[in-house]
Design an enzyme around this catalytic site. Sequence first.
Site, short mmCIF file in Angstrom:
data_model
loop_
_atom_site.label_atom_id
_atom_site.label_comp_id
_atom_site.label_asym_id
_atom_site.label_seq_id
_atom_site.Cartn_x
_atom_site.Cartn_y
_atom_site.Cartn_z
N HIS A 55 0.81 -1.23 0.00
CA HIS A 55 0.00 0.00 0.00
C HIS A 55 0.84 1.28 0.00
O HIS A 55 0.55 2.24 0.71
CB HIS A 55 -0.97 -0.01 1.19
CG HIS A 55 -1.98 -1.12 1.14
ND1 HIS A 55 -2.49 -1.63 -0.03
CD2 HIS A 55 -2.60 -1.83 2.14
CE1 HIS A 55 -3.37 -2.59 0.23
NE2 HIS A 55 -3.44 -2.74 1.54
N HIS A 95 -9.74 1.25 0.57
CA HIS A 95 -9.64 0.07 1.43
C HIS A 95 -10.76 0.05 2.48
O HIS A 95 -10.53 -0.28 3.64
CB HIS A 95 -8.27 0.02 2.09
CG HIS A 95 -7.81 -1.35 2.46
ND1 HIS A 95 -8.58 -2.23 3.21
CD2 HIS A 95 -6.67 -2.02 2.19
CE1 HIS A 95 -7.91 -3.35 3.39
NE2 HIS A 95 -6.75 -3.26 2.77
N GLU A 141 -11.08 -4.43 -2.73
CA GLU A 141 -10.29 -3.32 -3.24
C GLU A 141 -10.13 -3.47 -4.75
O GLU A 141 -9.36 -4.29 -5.21
CB GLU A 141 -8.92 -3.33 -2.56
CG GLU A 141 -8.98 -3.34 -1.04
CD GLU A 141 -7.84 -4.15 -0.43
OE1 GLU A 141 -6.67 -3.77 -0.61
OE2 GLU A 141 -8.11 -5.16 0.23
C1 GLA Z 1 -4.75 -5.78 1.91
C2 GLA Z 1 -3.74 -6.87 1.94
C3 GLA Z 1 -3.90 -7.66 3.20
C4 GLA Z 1 -3.80 -6.77 4.41
C5 GLA Z 1 -4.75 -5.61 4.29
C6 GLA Z 1 -4.54 -4.60 5.37
O1 GLA Z 1 -6.01 -6.29 1.79
O2 GLA Z 1 -3.82 -7.72 0.82
O3 GLA Z 1 -2.93 -8.66 3.25
O4 GLA Z 1 -2.50 -6.28 4.52
O5 GLA Z 1 -4.59 -4.96 3.05
O6 GLA Z 1 -4.42 -5.17 6.63
#
Ligand code: GLA
Length: 404
Positions: free
Chosen positions: A156, A231, A369
């Site tokens: 991210h 997210h 997402e």
């Molecule tokens: C995304 C990632 C997960 C986790 C979340 C946040 O969905 O793929 O593995 O890190 O973000 O916790």
Amino acid sequence: MPDNLPRRQVLRTAGALGLGAAAVGALQTGADAVGTPDKVAAMDAHHGHGRLVIRKDPFGTTPDGQAVDVYTFSNGRITISMLTWGATIQRVETPDRRGHTKNISLGFDNLPDYAALSPYFGATVGRYGNRIAKGQFSIDGNHYQIPVNNGENALHGGTIGFDKKVWKAKVVETSSAVGVAFTYVSPDGEMGFPGELTSRVTYTLDRHDNLRIDYHVTVAGKPTVQNLTNHVYFNLAGEGSGTIEGHVLQLNAAKYTPVDAGLIPTGELAPVAGTPFDFTRPTPIGARIRDDHPQLVIGRGYDHNFVLGKPDSHGMRFAARFWEPEHGRTVTVHTTQPGAQFYSGNFLDGTIQGIGHKSYRQGDAFAFETQHFPDSPNQPNFPSTVLRPGETFTSTTIYTFGTK
Ligand code: GLA
């Protein structure tokens, strides 16, 4: 603003009074409007056909002195709060099939918790949503290193992603929708990424209960990679109400991208048919989540990118529909993006208490997402995430709230 009733009352009152754009604009200053209970009731009687309204309130101040605001906008039926911190969806209040309204989005009621604890609750993530292997990639022979923050990988956008920035906000009001356009300019070299990236992400709610997210991204100076997404975590029975394993999911994907132990795609586009990843027919999320499948073990559940089906003539594709049978809320997702990370809240572990002062435990929410595929900068067979000066990247994702 305290996390209780006055705000919604003010919103409803604004609609019931039939305030025009100028008057609603006055609400954006934070000045409270006061209405009579009968006017509020009149608004309620409209069952969602009320006026579109928006207001702005202070939410907090970052340690380095930046003011953070919360914008709350409503169509009289759905009410959404968004922070300038991370262009974050803080609350999404929707009615169930009996008309009982609850917040279905995980979040906090204060800025320090967002800054210290948030696993991207509701945030606009970037510059690169999801993982880049070892935080490394090359463009035109130039090598770049993003600070890693997820084992040996960058997640991210690195250690300080767009979710931890204060975005500029501008109210958007049209005859059919209301919301906020958030802008963030990421300098050349921030988190190791090349090029100055300007991201404008516009969140609007219309009268038909669509929350629409429009991404508009350009780069100056150098080519870069980008993969912005939101997210938001949902629990359609209400945030903090327990597991989402009983939610029924239909996901328009015949393939997904299997991952290695670090959750980096292997590069394969694997068929979902005959596996626990097949949600082409509506299936409870928990029905197969404990199956003996190596990918479920790696992810501790679902934490995978799905390859979405073909778009329609407008470039939009049906991506997924979630349905919580007991209260009847649904959320349907359409997107122009080729993929979506379906995450079953596997890393929530009971250590965080959210906005309703309940602990969030494993599987208490899901995230969906919409995105380009993880690690695309290192995967020549995935759709490209490279953005060059002079080009504009746009994408649209729509979450539609309903009941069934
Ligand atoms: C995304 C990632 C997960 C986790 C979340 C946040 O969905 O793929 O593995 O890190 O973000 O916790």
